[in-house]
Design a protein around this motif. Structure first.
Motif, PDB file in Angstrom:
ATOM      1  N   ASP A  65      36.119 -24.625   9.129  1.00  0.00           N
ATOM      2  CA  ASP A  65      36.002 -24.435   7.568  1.00  0.00           C
ATOM      3  C   ASP A  65      33.875 -25.983   7.426  1.00  0.00           C
ATOM      4  O   ASP A  65      34.319 -25.722   7.209  1.00  0.00           O
ATOM      5  CB  ASP A  65      36.496 -25.385   6.375  1.00  0.00           C
ATOM      6  N   PHE A  66      34.508 -26.630   8.619  1.00  0.00           N
ATOM      7  CA  PHE A  66      33.881 -27.106   9.286  1.00  0.00           C
ATOM      8  C   PHE A  66      33.883 -27.943  10.585  1.00  0.00           C
ATOM      9  O   PHE A  66      35.556 -27.893  10.820  1.00  0.00           O
ATOM     10  CB  PHE A  66      33.261 -28.352   8.695  1.00  0.00           C
ATOM     11  N   LEU A  67      33.052 -28.372  11.188  1.00  0.00           N
ATOM     12  CA  LEU A  67      33.316 -29.458  12.802  1.00  0.00           C
ATOM     13  C   LEU A  67      33.070 -30.319  12.498  1.00  0.00           C
ATOM     14  O   LEU A  67      32.111 -31.219  11.884  1.00  0.00           O
ATOM     15  CB  LEU A  67      32.594 -28.412  13.384  1.00  0.00           C
ATOM     16  N   VAL A  68      34.265 -31.544  12.644  1.00  0.00           N
ATOM     17  CA  VAL A  68      33.743 -33.005  12.922  1.00  0.00           C
ATOM     18  C   VAL A  68      32.773 -33.424  13.692  1.00  0.00           C
ATOM     19  O   VAL A  68      34.186 -32.955  14.989  1.00  0.00           O
ATOM     20  CB  VAL A  68      34.929 -33.638  12.830  1.00  0.00           C
ATOM     21  N   LEU A  69      31.791 -33.842  15.172  1.00  0.00           N
ATOM     22  CA  LEU A  69      31.547 -34.167  15.670  1.00  0.00           C
ATOM     23  C   LEU A  69      31.384 -35.156  15.776  1.00  0.00           C
ATOM     24  O   LEU A  69      30.837 -36.450  14.594  1.00  0.00           O
ATOM     25  CB  LEU A  69      30.366 -33.607  15.766  1.00  0.00           C
ATOM     26  N   GLY A  70      31.939 -36.214  16.712  1.00  0.00           N
ATOM     27  CA  GLY A  70      32.219 -37.516  17.070  1.00  0.00           C
ATOM     28  C   GLY A  70      31.717 -38.274  18.183  1.00  0.00           C
ATOM     29  O   GLY A  70      32.430 -37.903  18.935  1.00  0.00           O
ATOM     30  N   VAL A  71      31.081 -39.013  17.931  1.00  0.00           N
ATOM     31  CA  VAL A  71      29.901 -39.510  18.921  1.00  0.00           C
ATOM     32  C   VAL A  71      29.781 -41.050  18.752  1.00  0.00           C
ATOM     33  O   VAL A  71      29.553 -41.555  17.477  1.00  0.00           O
ATOM     34  CB  VAL A  71      28.304 -39.230  19.043  1.00  0.00           C
ATOM     35  N   ASN A  72      29.959 -41.467  19.907  1.00  0.00           N
ATOM     36  CA  ASN A  72      29.226 -43.202  20.196  1.00  0.00           C
ATOM     37  C   ASN A  72      28.353 -43.551  19.482  1.00  0.00           C
ATOM     38  O   ASN A  72      27.428 -44.335  19.847  1.00  0.00           O
ATOM     39  CB  ASN A  72      30.536 -44.059  20.810  1.00  0.00           C
ATOM     40  N   THR A  73      27.624 -42.848  19.668  1.00  0.00           N
ATOM     41  CA  THR A  73      25.994 -43.166  19.960  1.00  0.00           C
ATOM     42  C   THR A  73      25.074 -42.350  18.594  1.00  0.00           C
ATOM     43  O   THR A  73      25.609 -41.171  18.387  1.00  0.00           O
ATOM     44  CB  THR A  73      25.382 -42.372  21.093  1.00  0.00           C
ATOM     45  N   LYS A  74      23.794 -42.649  18.787  1.00  0.00           N
ATOM     46  CA  LYS A  74      23.458 -42.042  16.921  1.00  0.00           C
ATOM     47  C   LYS A  74      22.159 -41.100  18.164  1.00  0.00           C
ATOM     48  O   LYS A  74      21.021 -41.017  16.974  1.00  0.00           O
ATOM     49  CB  LYS A  74      22.444 -42.646  16.275  1.00  0.00           C
ATOM     50  N   LYS A  75      22.125 -40.813  19.314  1.00  0.00           N
ATOM     51  CA  LYS A  75      21.090 -40.116  19.713  1.00  0.00           C
ATOM     52  C   LYS A  75      21.536 -38.853  20.214  1.00  0.00           C
ATOM     53  O   LYS A  75      21.815 -38.399  21.220  1.00  0.00           O
ATOM     54  CB  LYS A  75      20.771 -41.048  21.567  1.00  0.00           C
ATOM     55  N   ILE A  76      21.196 -37.957  19.103  1.00  0.00           N
ATOM     56  CA  ILE A  76      21.970 -36.534  19.000  1.00  0.00           C
ATOM     57  C   ILE A  76      20.349 -35.803  18.601  1.00  0.00           C
ATOM     58  O   ILE A  76      19.777 -36.521  18.017  1.00  0.00           O
ATOM     59  CB  ILE A  76      22.798 -36.305  18.068  1.00  0.00           C
TER      60      ILE A  76
END
Length: 118
Positions: A65-76
């Protein structure tokens, strides 16, 4: 009254911290893809190399249904995430872990790609 419990593998994130995740009793030190019934290590995956096609392929292949993308930075990279018609939810690694536990306990058809906190 007798209750029969179904035995199936349930994924639960027990902890996360610097460069590690503890999931269903097993320690992971790399980025991981969590699906309803399995955890897959993505040893060579780097945040800077994420492409929207790669993320969408995960969603389509696993019929999420959806994918959670967990990162510790906002540099995407902006091209990786386009909010319009997107099935990708970006959040911090900690928030992603907490959200994922809740959604998986509800047996929702979701996945998560998590990057460890460094």
């Amino acid at each position: 009254m007798e209750i029969n419990l179904l035995n199936y593998k349930k994924i639960k994130i027990h902890g996360y911290g610097k460069n590690k995740f503890l999931i269903s009793g097993k320690k992971y030190t790399n980025p991981i893809l969590i699906l309803k019934n399995k955890v897959i290590q993505k040893k060579n995956l780097k945040i800077n190399n994420l492409k929207k096609k790669f993320l969408n392929d995960i969603i389509l292949k696993n019929k999420l249904d959806f994918l959670v993308l967990g990162v510790n930075t906002k540099k995407i990279k902006g091209s990786c995430l386009n909010k319009r018609n997107s099935k990708i939810e970006l959040m911090s690694t900690g928030a992603a872990c907490r959200t994922l536990n809740l959604l998986l306990s509800e047996e929702r058809n979701i996945g998560a790609l998590l990057f460890p906190i460094n």
